[in-house]
Write a protein that holds these residues in place. Sequence first.
Motif, PDB file in Angstrom:
ATOM      1  N   MET A   1      37.244  43.036  48.578  1.00  0.00           N
ATOM      2  CA  MET A   1      37.039  42.861  47.143  1.00  0.00           C
ATOM      3  C   MET A   1      37.901  43.850  46.359  1.00  0.00           C
ATOM      4  SD  MET A   1      35.623  41.552  44.450  1.00  0.00           S
ATOM      5  CE  MET A   1      34.100  40.706  44.569  1.00  0.00           C
ATOM      6  N   ASN A   2      37.914  45.122  46.783  1.00  0.00           N
ATOM      7  CA  ASN A   2      38.662  46.116  46.015  1.00  0.00           C
ATOM      8  C   ASN A   2      40.157  45.809  45.975  1.00  0.00           C
ATOM      9  OD1 ASN A   2      36.253  47.355  45.528  1.00  0.00           O
ATOM     10  ND2 ASN A   2      36.644  49.137  46.787  1.00  0.00           N
ATOM     11  N   ASP A   3      40.704  45.282  47.088  1.00  0.00           N
ATOM     12  CA  ASP A   3      42.120  44.899  47.096  1.00  0.00           C
ATOM     13  C   ASP A   3      42.387  43.796  46.073  1.00  0.00           C
ATOM     14  OD1 ASP A   3      42.673  46.721  49.093  1.00  0.00           O
ATOM     15  OD2 ASP A   3      42.636  45.243  50.710  1.00  0.00           O
ATOM     16  N   ALA A   4      41.461  42.854  45.968  1.00  0.00           N
ATOM     17  CA  ALA A   4      41.621  41.755  45.003  1.00  0.00           C
ATOM     18  C   ALA A   4      41.593  42.282  43.576  1.00  0.00           C
ATOM     19  CB  ALA A   4      40.522  40.706  45.209  1.00  0.00           C
ATOM     20  N   LEU A  73      28.268  45.666  36.263  1.00  0.00           N
ATOM     21  CA  LEU A  73      28.955  46.317  37.375  1.00  0.00           C
ATOM     22  C   LEU A  73      27.951  47.170  38.153  1.00  0.00           C
ATOM     23  CD1 LEU A  73      32.122  47.475  35.392  1.00  0.00           C
ATOM     24  CD2 LEU A  73      31.921  45.435  36.831  1.00  0.00           C
ATOM     25  N   ARG A  74      28.361  47.645  39.322  1.00  0.00           N
ATOM     26  CA  ARG A  74      27.495  48.506  40.137  1.00  0.00           C
ATOM     27  C   ARG A  74      27.983  49.944  40.016  1.00  0.00           C
ATOM     28  NH1 ARG A  74      27.857  47.313  45.822  1.00  0.00           N
ATOM     29  NH2 ARG A  74      30.042  46.923  45.370  1.00  0.00           N
ATOM     30  N   ARG A  75      27.146  50.822  39.515  1.00  0.00           N
ATOM     31  CA  ARG A  75      27.510  52.241  39.375  1.00  0.00           C
ATOM     32  C   ARG A  75      27.660  52.852  40.758  1.00  0.00           C
ATOM     33  NH1 ARG A  75      26.231  56.951  35.404  1.00  0.00           N
ATOM     34  NH2 ARG A  75      27.583  58.419  36.446  1.00  0.00           N
ATOM     35  N   GLN A  84      37.855  50.580  41.952  1.00  0.00           N
ATOM     36  CA  GLN A  84      36.733  51.018  41.127  1.00  0.00           C
ATOM     37  C   GLN A  84      37.132  51.006  39.658  1.00  0.00           C
ATOM     38  OE1 GLN A  84      35.688  54.871  42.752  1.00  0.00           O
ATOM     39  NE2 GLN A  84      34.230  53.950  44.177  1.00  0.00           N
ATOM     40  N   VAL A  85      36.157  50.709  38.813  1.00  0.00           N
ATOM     41  CA  VAL A  85      36.345  50.741  37.367  1.00  0.00           C
ATOM     42  C   VAL A  85      36.015  52.146  36.890  1.00  0.00           C
ATOM     43  CG1 VAL A  85      35.552  49.829  35.146  1.00  0.00           C
ATOM     44  CG2 VAL A  85      35.790  48.298  37.128  1.00  0.00           C
ATOM     45  N   LEU A  86      36.925  52.746  36.160  1.00  0.00           N
ATOM     46  CA  LEU A  86      36.736  54.083  35.616  1.00  0.00           C
ATOM     47  C   LEU A  86      36.373  53.962  34.139  1.00  0.00           C
ATOM     48  CD1 LEU A  86      39.926  55.751  37.137  1.00  0.00           C
ATOM     49  CD2 LEU A  86      37.627  55.582  38.155  1.00  0.00           C
ATOM     50  N   LEU A  87      35.321  54.647  33.746  1.00  0.00           N
ATOM     51  CA  LEU A  87      34.895  54.678  32.345  1.00  0.00           C
ATOM     52  C   LEU A  87      35.180  56.083  31.825  1.00  0.00           C
ATOM     53  CD1 LEU A  87      33.410  53.201  30.018  1.00  0.00           C
ATOM     54  CD2 LEU A  87      31.281  54.069  30.984  1.00  0.00           C
ATOM     55  N   PHE A  88      35.907  56.163  30.725  1.00  0.00           N
ATOM     56  CA  PHE A  88      36.383  57.443  30.202  1.00  0.00           C
ATOM     57  C   PHE A  88      35.723  57.804  28.870  1.00  0.00           C
ATOM     58  CE2 PHE A  88      39.868  55.693  32.681  1.00  0.00           C
ATOM     59  CZ  PHE A  88      40.357  56.780  33.385  1.00  0.00           C
ATOM     60  N   ARG A  89      35.467  59.088  28.696  1.00  0.00           N
ATOM     61  CA  ARG A  89      35.155  59.683  27.395  1.00  0.00           C
ATOM     62  C   ARG A  89      36.441  60.418  26.987  1.00  0.00           C
ATOM     63  NH1 ARG A  89      29.879  59.183  26.637  1.00  0.00           N
ATOM     64  NH2 ARG A  89      28.582  59.109  28.495  1.00  0.00           N
ATOM     65  N   MET A  90      36.964  60.065  25.848  1.00  0.00           N
ATOM     66  CA  MET A  90      38.251  60.634  25.470  1.00  0.00           C
ATOM     67  C   MET A  90      38.137  62.087  25.009  1.00  0.00           C
ATOM     68  SD  MET A  90      40.016  58.283  26.540  1.00  0.00           S
ATOM     69  CE  MET A  90      41.675  58.696  26.054  1.00  0.00           C
ATOM     70  N   ARG A  91      36.937  62.507  24.664  1.00  0.00           N
ATOM     71  CA  ARG A  91      36.696  63.932  24.399  1.00  0.00           C
ATOM     72  C   ARG A  91      35.234  64.239  24.674  1.00  0.00           C
ATOM     73  NH1 ARG A  91      34.629  63.877  19.395  1.00  0.00           N
ATOM     74  NH2 ARG A  91      35.242  62.185  18.041  1.00  0.00           N
ATOM     75  N   ARG A 136      31.887  55.869  37.296  1.00  0.00           N
ATOM     76  CA  ARG A 136      32.678  54.934  38.099  1.00  0.00           C
ATOM     77  C   ARG A 136      31.784  53.767  38.488  1.00  0.00           C
ATOM     78  NH1 ARG A 136      33.883  57.299  42.952  1.00  0.00           N
ATOM     79  NH2 ARG A 136      32.461  59.002  42.497  1.00  0.00           N
ATOM     80  N   PHE A 137      32.390  52.599  38.527  1.00  0.00           N
ATOM     81  CA  PHE A 137      31.655  51.372  38.827  1.00  0.00           C
ATOM     82  C   PHE A 137      32.467  50.544  39.811  1.00  0.00           C
ATOM     83  CE2 PHE A 137      30.403  52.661  34.598  1.00  0.00           C
ATOM     84  CZ  PHE A 137      29.026  52.452  34.589  1.00  0.00           C
ATOM     85  N   GLU A 138      31.786  49.606  40.457  1.00  0.00           N
ATOM     86  CA  GLU A 138      32.431  48.622  41.300  1.00  0.00           C
ATOM     87  C   GLU A 138      32.065  47.234  40.810  1.00  0.00           C
ATOM     88  OE1 GLU A 138      30.964  49.708  45.148  1.00  0.00           O
ATOM     89  OE2 GLU A 138      32.573  51.190  45.423  1.00  0.00           O
ATOM     90  N   PHE A 139      32.975  46.303  40.981  1.00  0.00           N
ATOM     91  CA  PHE A 139      32.638  44.919  40.673  1.00  0.00           C
ATOM     92  C   PHE A 139      31.558  44.486  41.659  1.00  0.00           C
ATOM     93  CE2 PHE A 139      36.642  45.082  38.429  1.00  0.00           C
ATOM     94  CZ  PHE A 139      36.450  44.199  37.382  1.00  0.00           C
TER      95      PHE A 139
END
Length: 143
Positions: A1-4, A73-75, A84-91, A136-139
């Motif tokens: 899945m992650n490769d896709a 998504l799955r944390r 993995q999906v990265l969720l950012f806080r810009m500050r 961080r999350f995963e599909f």
Amino acid sequence: MNDAVVTEARRWLGTPYLHQASVAGVGCDCLGLLRGIWRALYGAEPEVIPAYTSDWSEPQGDEQLYRAAMRHLRRTDGAWQEGQVLLFRMRRGAVAKHLGVLSATGPAPSFIHAYSGHGVVESPLSEPWRRRVSARFEFPLKG
């Protein structure tokens, strides 16, 4: 899945930045990139996305993007892995309002994201970027 996930994210490289859009090669923002990856992997999006501002309700302190990620998504707190999906806080203290996909780990980690003024690019996950990762999350696994 992650490769896709990474393969699909790379298909979007070079797409111009366009707020609220989600069309490969035409335009997208960071959420639009994730929406496009979701459609490629699963078909229909899991919910209709209402209009949103580029500040993601930051003045109100509303964690809209984080809540949406938690719904679909799955944390993960495990090892950093491509896809993995990265969720950012810009500050510090701000709401989470940027997303990307981890595309490489190891000594030269990188991530793919739609970045205002740059479009969809693959950027080094440098220390300034890494310390902005708030979750961080995963599909989800396919059916």
